[in-house]
Design a protein around this motif. Structure first.
Motif, short mmCIF file in Angstrom:
data_model
loop_
_atom_site.label_atom_id
_atom_site.label_comp_id
_atom_site.label_asym_id
_atom_site.label_seq_id
_atom_site.Cartn_x
_atom_site.Cartn_y
_atom_site.Cartn_z
N LEU A 45 0.82 -1.21 0.00
CA LEU A 45 0.00 0.00 0.00
C LEU A 45 0.86 1.26 0.00
CD1 LEU A 45 -2.65 -1.33 2.52
CD2 LEU A 45 -3.02 -0.88 0.08
N LEU A 46 1.93 1.24 0.74
CA LEU A 46 2.84 2.39 0.73
C LEU A 46 3.44 2.58 -0.65
CD1 LEU A 46 4.71 1.89 4.13
CD2 LEU A 46 3.05 3.67 3.58
N ALA A 47 3.74 1.46 -1.31
CA ALA A 47 4.34 1.55 -2.63
C ALA A 47 3.38 2.15 -3.65
CB ALA A 47 4.78 0.16 -3.10
N SER A 48 2.09 2.10 -3.34
CA SER A 48 1.11 2.61 -4.29
C SER A 48 0.84 4.10 -4.11
CB SER A 48 -0.21 1.85 -4.14
OG SER A 48 -0.90 2.30 -2.99
N MET A 49 1.38 4.68 -3.08
CA MET A 49 1.14 6.11 -2.85
C MET A 49 1.88 6.93 -3.90
SD MET A 49 1.62 6.21 1.30
CE MET A 49 1.25 7.95 1.50
N THR A 50 1.45 8.15 -4.07
CA THR A 50 2.20 9.06 -4.94
C THR A 50 3.52 9.37 -4.25
OG1 THR A 50 1.34 11.04 -3.90
CG2 THR A 50 0.03 10.11 -5.70
N ASN A 51 4.50 9.71 -5.06
CA ASN A 51 5.80 10.02 -4.49
C ASN A 51 5.71 11.11 -3.43
OD1 ASN A 51 7.03 8.14 -6.02
ND2 ASN A 51 7.87 9.57 -7.55
N GLY A 55 9.31 -15.43 13.23
CA GLY A 55 8.55 -16.64 12.94
C GLY A 55 7.46 -16.43 11.91
N LEU A 56 7.26 -15.18 11.50
CA LEU A 56 6.20 -14.89 10.54
C LEU A 56 6.76 -14.47 9.19
CD1 LEU A 56 4.03 -15.33 12.53
CD2 LEU A 56 3.29 -12.95 12.32
N ARG A 57 6.17 -15.06 8.15
CA ARG A 57 6.55 -14.69 6.80
C ARG A 57 5.25 -14.44 6.04
NH1 ARG A 57 11.48 -17.26 4.87
NH2 ARG A 57 10.72 -19.16 5.85
N SER A 58 5.15 -13.34 5.33
CA SER A 58 3.89 -13.09 4.64
C SER A 58 4.11 -12.44 3.29
CB SER A 58 2.96 -12.25 5.51
OG SER A 58 3.24 -10.89 5.37
N LEU A 59 3.15 -12.67 2.43
CA LEU A 59 3.23 -12.24 1.04
C LEU A 59 1.95 -11.50 0.70
CD1 LEU A 59 4.60 -12.45 -1.82
CD2 LEU A 59 3.37 -14.62 -2.08
N ALA A 60 2.08 -10.34 0.02
CA ALA A 60 0.89 -9.55 -0.30
C ALA A 60 0.94 -9.03 -1.72
CB ALA A 60 0.77 -8.37 0.67
N VAL A 61 -0.24 -8.84 -2.29
CA VAL A 61 -0.37 -8.25 -3.63
C VAL A 61 -1.43 -7.16 -3.56
CG1 VAL A 61 0.27 -10.38 -4.81
CG2 VAL A 61 -2.14 -9.88 -4.37
N PRO A 62 -1.36 -6.20 -4.48
CA PRO A 62 -2.33 -5.09 -4.44
C PRO A 62 -3.67 -5.46 -5.05
CG PRO A 62 -0.77 -4.75 -6.23
CD PRO A 62 -0.33 -5.99 -5.52
N ILE A 63 -4.70 -4.73 -4.63
CA ILE A 63 -6.04 -4.80 -5.22
C ILE A 63 -6.30 -3.43 -5.83
CG2 ILE A 63 -8.49 -5.17 -4.78
CD1 ILE A 63 -6.84 -7.57 -4.08
N ARG A 64 -6.48 -3.39 -7.12
CA ARG A 64 -6.65 -2.09 -7.79
C ARG A 64 -8.01 -1.99 -8.46
NH1 ARG A 64 -1.89 -2.78 -11.65
NH2 ARG A 64 -2.71 -4.88 -11.37
N ASP A 65 -8.49 -0.78 -8.58
CA ASP A 65 -9.74 -0.59 -9.32
C ASP A 65 -9.42 -0.42 -10.80
OD1 ASP A 65 -8.78 1.92 -9.69
OD2 ASP A 65 -10.22 2.91 -8.39
N ARG A 66 -10.46 -0.15 -11.56
CA ARG A 66 -10.29 -0.06 -13.02
C ARG A 66 -9.28 1.00 -13.43
NH1 ARG A 66 -15.01 -3.10 -13.74
NH2 ARG A 66 -15.68 -3.06 -11.58
N ASP A 67 -9.19 2.06 -12.62
CA ASP A 67 -8.27 3.14 -12.97
C ASP A 67 -6.84 2.82 -12.60
OD1 ASP A 67 -10.64 4.36 -13.57
OD2 ASP A 67 -10.72 5.46 -11.66
N GLY A 68 -6.62 1.68 -11.96
CA GLY A 68 -5.27 1.35 -11.55
C GLY A 68 -4.93 1.85 -10.16
#
Lengths: 258, 258
Positions: B152-158, B206-219
């Motif tokens: 989510l942070l990576a999706s923010m504007t610069n 002990g925790l390892r996790s993997l995430a992907v973004p959910i985007r709307d039609r506009d990206g």
DNA sequence: CTCTATCCGTCCGATTATCGGACAAAAGAA
DNA sequence: TTCTTTTGTCCGATAATCGGACGGATAGAG
């Protein structure tokens, strides 16, 4: 034009009440325009606009093309309540346990503190977790035609109950729903004495449910625990003979834990 | 002394903000005295007292022996959001499906709209539903050291990201937590490009996790979907080879449904 | 294309809701 | 007891809030 009797309290912050009133209007609606928010909340346009503007700046509301909708920011508040209130967190654990034992859907509910006419689910364990349920923690249901509602209404003081009954409209959900105040009063009287309530198809045809009270050490009823079944799966007698003892045991467990 | 920069907005209702601020102080605390509420919310005693008094009259707060606590009345608001927001309701269904498929705990989270430093769970499906989890819908976690937070942070504007980075304190949760803004910036850059984030033992050993973004039609990225595992159960490669395709498929399904 | 009905943002004077320092009583802690 | 902290309340000053009204924008109907 709010209530008209809430004036003359120098400690009452009207703006706060208005803002929360606007928030509440979103219950059940996914998005609102300013004019709609004004209509539904009983405010004038500028006031509703100010509330939405403020809620937006605080992050509780967002706007897209003139339509306002809630953000996830409300969720931590609710989660905070659920985790920090022993009644709520223990309820969920007990409900899970009873669900596993009976293989039925189990719920815990409390009266809306400002409207005895509805109950609020504070814990819920579904029999079949695959189905996307129409009910969840936070859902509300009318109290006059549900077993948890009956138990909770029966626990009110006579004065409070009569006051509510005098102004309530008992909506008819099925042809079996009790809609007469006198009939309901009689039923509540029986519920108060026997300490359980069985409601058959008054909320929805095909549903039968049984509830018992959860009381604190002082005997004050805090919530109700219930099991909901399909009418054609188990008879009334089956519920009372088979499930009531387990319900009571779980209620006792919960009462001891809080 | 609030922010000091929020003045000069004639449409901002300060009383509403104060009242909600008091409500928010209850997150994590089960009960508060007036003085505590005043301290934690930054108000003076009379103001905090007025807020609590008002919230009590509205039914959101109750009082017992000088201590105030939340009532269940907040829950319907949260449930209203969950049921009326397609993203939230579909997320829960998709999370359930992916949980069943992978036999792992699956969650969906979004950024707190007013604090990019934390993520809010909007759906969650646990692998082992018996355990009373410390996390649930509405729980929050720091974003800098979680896989969903990174996505989510990576999706923010610069601009927004830099502004947040400049004022943020990256709390160290384990010895592996990235706490340097520069290092985090680099990691976010990689996440933005590869469209997934794998975080290993930065939140908890002990925790390892993997995430992907959910985007709307506009990206625009609206949320993140993740799977959380124990480090000793699956390797980093296992997550990427085995789970990432399913995660992506579920994300696509969610994106098509909203 | 025009007309009409909403809706929205904004302005601004009047009012009144709200603020917060202060005081006294009460409750605890030492 | 004595000291500290909390609470409820008062009240004058102030600034926050209210809401009617206006003008422009929008959308749908005819």
């Amino acid at each position: 034009m709010p209530a008209a009797s809430e004036a003359a309290d120098p400690n009452f912050m009207l703006s706060l009440a208005r803002g929360l009133g606007v928030l509440r209007v979103f219950e059940g609606r996914s998005s609102l325009s300013i004019a709609e928010a004004a209509r539904f909340s009983g405010l004038n346009r500028p006031s509703a606009s100010r509330c939405l503007h403020t809620l937006m700046r605080l992050g509780y509301v967002r706007e897209h093309g003139g339509r306002y909708s809630l953000t996830p920011k409300l969720l931590p508040l609710a989660a905070g309540f659920l985790t920090s209130t022993p009644l709520a967190s223990v309820s969920q654990a007990v409900a899970n346990g009873l669900r596993d034992r009976l293989q039925e859907t189990v719920s815990v509910g409390a009266l809306d503190p400002s409207d005895p006419g509805r109950i609020i689910y504070i814990a819920r364990a579904e029999r079949n977790q695959v189905i996307a349920a129409p009910l969840m923690v936070g859902s509300t249901l009318p109290s006059h035609c549900t077993s948890m509602g009956r138990v909770l209404l029966a626990s009110m003081t006579n004065g409070a109950r009569e006051q509510w009954l005098s102004g309530a409209v008992l909506e008819s959900r099925t042809e079996r729903t009790i809609t007469s105040p006198d009939a309901l009063r009689g039923e509540l009287c029986a519920v108060a004495e026997q300490r359980w309530s069985l409601v058959e198809e008054e909320l929805e045809i095909g549903l039968r449910s049984l509830a018992v009270p959860i009381r604190d050490r002082d005997g004050t009823t805090l919530a109700a625990l219930n099991v909901a079944t399909f009418s054609d799966a188990h008879s009334r007698e089956h519920l009372i003979d088979r499930y009531l003892p387990d319900l009571r045991a779980a209620a006792g467990q919960l009462e001891r834990a809080i």
